[in-house]
Structure formats: structure tokens, C-alpha cells
Design an enzyme around this catalytic site. Sequence first.
Site, PDB file in Angstrom:
ATOM      1  N   ASN A 175       0.809  -1.223   0.000  1.00 15.47           N
ATOM      2  CA  ASN A 175       0.000   0.000   0.000  1.00 15.47           C
ATOM      3  C   ASN A 175       0.842   1.273   0.000  1.00 15.47           C
ATOM      4  O   ASN A 175       0.296   2.373   0.077  1.00 15.47           O
ATOM      5  CB  ASN A 175      -0.942   0.018   1.211  1.00 15.47           C
ATOM      6  CG  ASN A 175      -0.178   0.022   2.531  1.00 15.47           C
ATOM      7  OD1 ASN A 175       1.040  -0.051   2.559  1.00 15.47           O
ATOM      8  ND2 ASN A 175      -0.917   0.105   3.626  1.00 15.47           N
ATOM      9  N   LYS A 176       2.159   1.156  -0.059  1.00 14.86           N
ATOM     10  CA  LYS A 176       3.024   2.334   0.037  1.00 14.86           C
ATOM     11  C   LYS A 176       3.131   3.069  -1.300  1.00 14.86           C
ATOM     12  O   LYS A 176       2.722   2.570  -2.344  1.00 14.86           O
ATOM     13  CB  LYS A 176       4.412   1.929   0.539  1.00 14.86           C
ATOM     14  CG  LYS A 176       4.410   1.338   1.946  1.00 14.86           C
ATOM     15  CD  LYS A 176       3.902   2.323   2.979  1.00 14.86           C
ATOM     16  CE  LYS A 176       4.084   1.822   4.410  1.00 14.86           C
ATOM     17  NZ  LYS A 176       3.267   0.641   4.725  1.00 14.86           N
ATOM     18  N   ILE A 177       3.739   4.260  -1.246  1.00 12.47           N
ATOM     19  CA  ILE A 177       3.859   5.084  -2.446  1.00 12.47           C
ATOM     20  C   ILE A 177       4.742   4.398  -3.486  1.00 12.47           C
ATOM     21  O   ILE A 177       4.606   4.599  -4.686  1.00 12.47           O
ATOM     22  CB  ILE A 177       4.396   6.489  -2.095  1.00 12.47           C
ATOM     23  CG1 ILE A 177       4.185   7.451  -3.274  1.00 12.47           C
ATOM     24  CG2 ILE A 177       5.842   6.451  -1.627  1.00 12.47           C
ATOM     25  CD1 ILE A 177       4.366   8.912  -2.901  1.00 12.47           C
ATOM     26  N   LEU A 178       5.654   3.568  -3.016  1.00 10.90           N
ATOM     27  CA  LEU A 178       6.489   2.717  -3.870  1.00 10.90           C
ATOM     28  C   LEU A 178       6.382   1.307  -3.315  1.00 10.90           C
ATOM     29  O   LEU A 178       6.549   1.118  -2.111  1.00 10.90           O
ATOM     30  CB  LEU A 178       7.937   3.212  -3.833  1.00 10.90           C
ATOM     31  CG  LEU A 178       9.004   2.493  -4.667  1.00 10.90           C
ATOM     32  CD1 LEU A 178      10.183   3.435  -4.882  1.00 10.90           C
ATOM     33  CD2 LEU A 178       9.499   1.219  -4.017  1.00 10.90           C
TER      34      LEU A 178
END
Length: 357
Positions: A175-178
Amino acid sequence: MSGNELKYIEKVFESNYIAPLGEYVNKFEDSIKNYTGTKNALAVTSGTAAIHLALRVLGIDKGDDVLASTFTFIGSVNAILYQGANPVFIDSDKESWNLSPKLLNKYLCECDKKPKALIVTHLYGQCADIEKIANICNLHGVYLIEDAAESLGATYNGRHTGTFGDFGIYSFNGNKILTTSGGGMLVSPNKDWIDKAKFYSTQAKEPFIHYEHEEYGYNYRMSNVLAAIGVGQMEVIEERVQKKREIFKWYKEFLKNCDEVEFMPELDNSRGNRWLTAMIFKKSDYNEIMKALEQVNVESRPLWKPMHMQKLFKNNKAIVDGTSEELFKKGLCVASSTTMNKGDVQMICDVIKDNLI
């Protein structure tokens, strides 16, 4: 996915060098170093593993006190328990929703037992008041570990989160930006510490042809396949940050006349990555808004329940003033996917406005 991940994964398969290490692990570490300006980086299996390695390298042991943000995800503090140490929780400030430098300094000036380290979380991709926090830790001789799991791409006075402390960590969970589907990175200005963390992360194998062990270690190194995904993702990290910030601006635009809504603030001289758009409602019940969003197939989540309110930590010391409890009581994270367009955000904001008191 950005487009080049599959190409790089195919190259990994062509090399027949799948795991645990390989060319793309090195490339991924280099890309993080080049982007953030950190001197040393170690790709591992998760952000939690990175925190655990940092604590182990710093000599945190059974019975030691480790300070931590109370307003955070439990992964930020679980590693303290792995080392048999005692979490001591510090509340947030209203200016950033992150750890309060004022409460931190007050505790360090008054405590009978000096903590060994502080794990400070940059919440929802927004910078904590990290320069003040770093100065306080330095003054009191406390190691600083930055949990930048949610804040890759965020900067304070032009400097990346994760690079102010003795260690910094990033997360590449789904779920992280990367994302690499799962993974993390440990960074530090101290090469010896990163080398020691690498040693622990590969089962603490001594440099012999046979398997020789004088210390225990862990199976914490990232695979070449996941690192290949990370290399592809890093090629578009700035685009992701800009899109996340654009989504936040759309929310502000469509809710600008709603006095009932207050967004997570951004400190002066900082640039958050706005990983998630977070807001509080002054009088309205966020549960009702969540239910209304569910009816149109839009997911939302309450803000983190503070660690000092969790049953697991009921006997742990906490220095609190009610800030994080109030935020948890009133707050919501709304949909922030980089696949969203302005129309999506407008629809979500219409649902929110229709369900405000």
C-alpha cells in the site's frame, strides 16, 4: 506498476539469479542512495525488519527503554519487543500530528532512566519536526531511528526524511507510495553499522567457506526479483509524489468551504508525499461517512489507534496530552490511489459533504 517492472523481472529470470541477492538488489540500494542522498543502504524484507536490525546494531537489549511515536502503525514498535526492550510512547503535537518535540524534551529532562533510542514516525507521509527532534536526541545522547516507512519522497528543508537520524527505514509494502509487494530499506550515514546490519540480515554467517556462526542472525535480505520491481518503481517516484500531492489539493479544493473538515497539516519548510489524505471532522461521526463511502465502493480507514491505547501496551509508560486520542476519535484516511482522477475525488467529496452534520 510503472511499466518497466516486468522488463526488469524478465532480466532477473534470464540471469537465473532469483534469490536471495543479485544485480538488482545492488541497483535498488543505489537508487535509494541517489534519490535520498543517504550514504549507505541495505535492502531487506520489510520496514519492520529494518527497524529490528537498527535496534540490534545499536545494542538495544532486554530491559532497555526505547521511545516511540504513539500515533503510528504497530510495525513501528514491534521490533522493540523483539529485542526484549520497553516501548515508552510520546504523544503528537497539533502542528504536525507527529511526535511532539516539546513532550519529548520534557520527558528526557525529567526521566529517571535514560532511553537508549527513539523511533519517530513520519505519519502518513508528512514530516515530523525532525530537526528539533534530532537536536533533542543529540543533546540527550539518544540514538534516533526515523520510521520513514510512509514518507519516501518527503523532505524537510530540502533534505529527505530518513536521513536525519542514526538510522532511517523505508517500507515497500503493497500500500506504500512505492511497492515491491513486500520489502524495506535500512539507511544510515554509518557504513560500519550498515555492514553489521547486512551481517545480521544474512544469518550472521562468518567469512568462511563452510557455515560458521558466532552470533545469531536473521533471514532478512530482499530477493533479486522484488528488488527488480523496486528499481522500476524508483524511476517514477517523483511522479508518484506529485500525483499524491495533486490528489490532496483536489480534496482541499472540493472541501474548502466545509468548516467541519480539517486536513493533516504540513510543517513550514517541508514537503510531505501525502501518501494518504488524512482529515478530521469536528462534530460529524467518521463512521457514518465511512459507511456512506462503502455504499459507493470507496474504501476509507480511521486514523491509527494510538499505541498507548492498545491492550498490548497497557502497562507501558506513555507521555500523552490527549492529542493523538482526539485525532483517533475524529479522523479518517480517504482514498488516495495514484490511479484516481479529479472526478473520482469530487465524487468522494460530494459523499462526504452529504453526510456532514
